[in-house]
Write a protein that holds these residues in place. Structure first.
Motif, mmCIF file in Angstrom:
data_model
loop_
_atom_site.group_PDB
_atom_site.id
_atom_site.type_symbol
_atom_site.label_atom_id
_atom_site.label_comp_id
_atom_site.label_asym_id
_atom_site.label_seq_id
_atom_site.Cartn_x
_atom_site.Cartn_y
_atom_site.Cartn_z
ATOM 1 N N ARG A 1 51.441 -14.710 3.944
ATOM 2 C CA ARG A 1 52.278 -14.233 2.830
ATOM 3 C C ARG A 1 51.610 -14.537 1.484
ATOM 4 N NH1 ARG A 1 58.663 -15.578 4.125
ATOM 5 N NH2 ARG A 1 58.847 -14.243 5.982
ATOM 6 N N TYR A 2 51.014 -15.711 1.399
ATOM 7 C CA TYR A 2 50.312 -16.046 0.158
ATOM 8 C C TYR A 2 49.159 -15.079 -0.075
ATOM 9 C CZ TYR A 2 47.170 -18.474 -3.041
ATOM 10 O OH TYR A 2 46.322 -18.776 -4.089
ATOM 11 N N TYR A 3 48.430 -14.740 0.970
ATOM 12 C CA TYR A 3 47.326 -13.790 0.813
ATOM 13 C C TYR A 3 47.840 -12.420 0.374
ATOM 14 C CZ TYR A 3 43.100 -11.125 1.765
ATOM 15 O OH TYR A 3 42.001 -10.300 1.634
ATOM 16 N N GLU A 4 48.957 -11.984 0.923
ATOM 17 C CA GLU A 4 49.548 -10.708 0.502
ATOM 18 C C GLU A 4 49.876 -10.736 -0.992
ATOM 19 O OE1 GLU A 4 51.766 -9.308 4.651
ATOM 20 O OE2 GLU A 4 52.804 -10.637 3.246
ATOM 21 N N GLY B 1 39.656 -9.409 6.650
ATOM 22 C CA GLY B 1 39.540 -9.849 8.036
ATOM 23 C C GLY B 1 39.662 -11.351 8.178
ATOM 24 N N ILE B 2 39.010 -12.087 7.277
ATOM 25 C CA ILE B 2 39.022 -13.554 7.336
ATOM 26 C C ILE B 2 40.387 -14.117 6.968
ATOM 27 C CG2 ILE B 2 38.089 -15.634 6.230
ATOM 28 C CD1 ILE B 2 35.400 -14.014 5.994
ATOM 29 N N HIS B 3 40.953 -13.630 5.877
ATOM 30 C CA HIS B 3 42.171 -14.254 5.350
ATOM 31 C C HIS B 3 43.467 -13.668 5.904
ATOM 32 C CE1 HIS B 3 40.207 -16.928 2.586
ATOM 33 N NE2 HIS B 3 39.485 -15.947 2.094
ATOM 34 N N TYR B 4 43.425 -12.421 6.371
ATOM 35 C CA TYR B 4 44.651 -11.780 6.881
ATOM 36 C C TYR B 4 44.667 -11.726 8.401
ATOM 37 C CZ TYR B 4 48.576 -8.481 7.005
ATOM 38 O OH TYR B 4 49.794 -7.880 7.230
ATOM 39 N N ASP B 5 43.503 -11.392 8.987
ATOM 40 C CA ASP B 5 43.427 -11.263 10.448
ATOM 41 C C ASP B 5 42.878 -12.507 11.126
ATOM 42 O OD1 ASP B 5 44.415 -8.624 10.394
ATOM 43 O OD2 ASP B 5 42.424 -7.848 9.918
ATOM 44 N N GLY B 6 42.340 -13.460 10.334
ATOM 45 C CA GLY B 6 41.906 -14.723 10.905
ATOM 46 C C GLY B 6 40.538 -14.717 11.550
ATOM 47 N N TRP B 7 39.621 -13.873 11.070
ATOM 48 C CA TRP B 7 38.279 -13.861 11.640
ATOM 49 C C TRP B 7 37.634 -15.244 11.552
ATOM 50 C CZ3 TRP B 7 35.485 -8.991 9.213
ATOM 51 C CH2 TRP B 7 36.123 -7.822 9.662
ATOM 52 N N SER B 8 36.986 -15.633 12.620
ATOM 53 C CA SER B 8 36.163 -16.840 12.606
ATOM 54 C C SER B 8 34.793 -16.505 12.034
ATOM 55 C CB SER B 8 35.997 -17.367 14.035
ATOM 56 O OG SER B 8 35.266 -16.409 14.811
ATOM 57 N N LEU B 9 33.967 -17.533 11.840
ATOM 58 C CA LEU B 9 32.596 -17.286 11.392
ATOM 59 C C LEU B 9 31.859 -16.418 12.402
ATOM 60 C CD1 LEU B 9 30.142 -17.722 9.564
ATOM 61 C CD2 LEU B 9 29.732 -19.896 10.762
ATOM 62 N N THR B 10 32.058 -16.680 13.690
ATOM 63 C CA THR B 10 31.385 -15.890 14.732
ATOM 64 C C THR B 10 31.786 -14.420 14.652
ATOM 65 O OG1 THR B 10 31.304 -17.811 16.200
ATOM 66 C CG2 THR B 10 31.046 -15.639 17.221
ATOM 67 N N GLU B 11 33.083 -14.173 14.457
ATOM 68 C CA GLU B 11 33.555 -12.791 14.342
ATOM 69 C C GLU B 11 33.017 -12.129 13.077
ATOM 70 O OE1 GLU B 11 37.918 -12.624 16.379
ATOM 71 O OE2 GLU B 11 37.654 -14.111 14.781
#
Length: 571
Positions: A278-281, A478-488
């Motif tokens: 929500r904060y990212y939105e 992708g990182i902040h909303y979908d939660g991508w890791s460094l690997t992703e």
């Protein structure tokens, strides 16, 4: 990069002027009442700290601002007070009869209302904010702001020296804020913490060669009414304050961050914090000015990237001999003059201004943006400053397009043009990064076609630049909303041919440390492209580049819904 020295914090004590109720006295109309309200708000907010005041107005007395104490401000964690302040201001604003206002004041009303409503969404998330973000944080910006603090009178020198005395208490407030973040489980990643520690160490290691010394002496020399003996005394006092107050403040900050370095609970995106999505939105809405949801922005980004790829595939690839680009005169002054001349036919005319080019000190190049424009005071837009970081500008083409972004027809042009329309002063305190950085990125992309290089190559270079920025925007979401890791994240970039793992790691860390930053540039740019499509559809044969640019520039920094409404009304 357009720099704002402080965020707007709206206070409770905004008062409408007392109005005479006697029948024989004239009653101010709604426009007069509204302009008095925004002027009172402007006075209050611009006086909140001395750097904001110094940068925003050259002659405070002309706005009825006098005898303000020297202050750098402070950092607050009180979300309830912040929310109440915004709600109070919104309530006062909504008491005005909108239909009784002039079109100009209705526009100011709409922009201010949107700004306050968005700020209210962010009020509960004070501790999620990060004032020490890489490249754009307090530790990077404050020294530049101090270097550019204007000395118009001897009293300004005294004020500046008083600000240096305030540095220890200001950094104490900053450290307390970071400790509160750590206590709430919201402290930065350990890698970003180490970056801040390293930057503070580099700052103090400059010693006597620090740019704060040379810039202070240079500004003193411009004060003809200050006797030489007093100048020498000021130089001596300034040196003492740097070594007694400024350097120790940075050392204390570095030590405090080192002590907190391993308290962070999350090395990933914001979505892994409680209510982090929500904060990212909220910050996406705040920083882009777009009304679209994050998934909609992801789709918009992919669609624009597909268009760019299609355009690139339609032209012949570059041969090796076409890969170089050199200007006959690569001085920043010559490039700005060339850009001003070549873009004149597509943009409305601009008042004559002066532009000073300054260079970032080599020792700090690693910690400062490639270039940035210093926004001039609202009452003196004729004198402009652009900083160039030569360490981040490897070739003439990059320098050319960067100066288009920062100068003509980018930040400098947009700011000076809008100032020439004599807007309500309160508009200067309302930050809309999507509009300002989006505009500068939009014209930066146009500038490839003003370089004089082959048309196919210009298209390939421009579309490639757009694609890379699109990749950063998708990675941010992708990182902040979908939660991508460094690997992703590594896998994502490799799918587009970017394979250097260390480079991707640096991008990942920058995105972790400054959420939404890339979106201001890319989403803002694409929203301008969408606005242009709207203008073509609405205006038909009456469309022209100059007319479109004038419509969005006359509206000024605002959310894109408001800019779109203004464009449609120009039909």
């Amino acid at each position: 990069m357009r720099k704002k020295c402080t965020a707007l914090i709206l206070l409770l004590s905004i008062l409408l002027p007392a109005l005479a109720s006697c029948g024989h006295l004239p009653v101010p109309d709604e426009d007069a009442l509204f302009r008095q309200f925004t002027l009172d708000l402007f006075r209050q907010e611009v006086s909140a700290d001395t750097i904001t005041l110094n940068y925003t107005v050259q002659e405070p007395e002309s706005y009825g601002i006098q005898d303000t104490p020297a202050s750098l401000g402070s950092f607050s964690t009180d979300t309830a007070v912040s929310a109440a302040s915004i709600e109070n201001c919104l309530s006062l604003l909504q008491d005005f009869r909108y239909r009784k206002l002039s079109p100009e004041n209705q526009l100011t009303f709409d922009v201010l209302k949107s700004y306050l409503e968005t700020a209210l969404l962010g009020a509960p998330y004070a501790l999620y904010e990060e004032p020490l973000s890489p490249l754009t944080g307090v530790q990077s910006q404050l020294p530049i702001l101090l270097c550019e603090f204007s000395f118009d009178t001897p009293e300004d020198v005294d004020t500046y020296l008083s600000l240096l005395e305030e540095m220890p208490s200001y950094f104490t407030s900053l450290i307390s804020f970071e400790q509160a973040k750590a206590d709430a489980g919201l402290f930065m990643s350990s890698r970003n913490a180490q970056d801040i520690i390293d930057e503070c160490a580099a700052f103090t290691a400059l010693g006597d060669s620090h740019y704060l010394f040379s810039s202070f002496i240079s500004r003193l020399e411009g004060l003809s009414d200050l006797p030489p003996v007093q100048k020498e005394a000021c130089i001596s006092q300034h040196r003492d304050l740097i070594y007694d107050c400024v350097f120790p403040a940075y050392n204390r900050l570095a030590a405090a961050i080192a002590a907190l370095k391993d308290t962070g609970t999350n090395d990933g995106g914001l979505c892994y914090y409680p209510n982090g999505k929500r904060y990212y939105e909220y910050i996406v809405k705040r920083d882009t000015g777009s009304a679209r949801t994050v998934p909609q922005l992801q789709n918009l980004t992919r669609r624009q990237m597909a268009e760019d790829l299609s355009a690139m595939q339609s032209v012949t690839p570059l041969s090796g001999e076409d890969s170089s680009f050199a200007l006959a005169d690569s001085s920043p002054e010559a490039i700005l003059a060339d850009l001003k001349e070549k873009t004149a036919g597509s943009f409305p005319s601009l008042p004559e201004v002066t532009t000073e080019i300054k260079f970032v000190q080599e020792e700090m190049a690693e910690y400062v943006s490639p270039a940035f424009y210093m926004v001039p005071p609202v009452d003196n837009s004729q004198e402009n400053v652009i900083y160039i970081n030569r360490g981040h500008l490897p070739d003439d083409l990059t320098l050319f397009t960067t100066l288009a972004h920062e100068g003509y027809p980018g930040h400098l042009y947009q700011n000076v043009y809008y100032a020439s329309t004599d807007p309500d002063p309160i508009r200067s305190l309302l930050s809309f990064g999507g509009y300002t950085e989006g505009w500068a990125t939009y014209v930066e992309m146009l500038s490839y076609y003003f370089t004089g290089i082959d048309e196919d190559r210009a298209l390939l270079e421009q579309k490639n630049a757009s694609l890379i920025l699109g990749l950063y925007a998708l990675a941010d979401m992708g990182i902040h909303y979908d939660g991508w890791s460094l690997t992703e994240t590594v896998s994502f970039f490799r799918s587009f041919g970017i394979t250097d793992t260390e480079t991707i790691r640096e991008i990942y860390d920058l995105i972790i440390g400054d959420p939404g930053n890339y979106l201001k540039y890319y989403i803002g740019y694409v929203e301008f492209l969408e606005l242009k499509k709207t203008a073509v559809k609405e205006w038909g044969e009456d469309f022209s580049q100059k007319r479109f640019h004038k419509a969005v520039l006359d509206t000024g920094p605002a959310p894109f819904e408001i800019v779109e409404k203004a464009v449609k009304e120009k039909k």
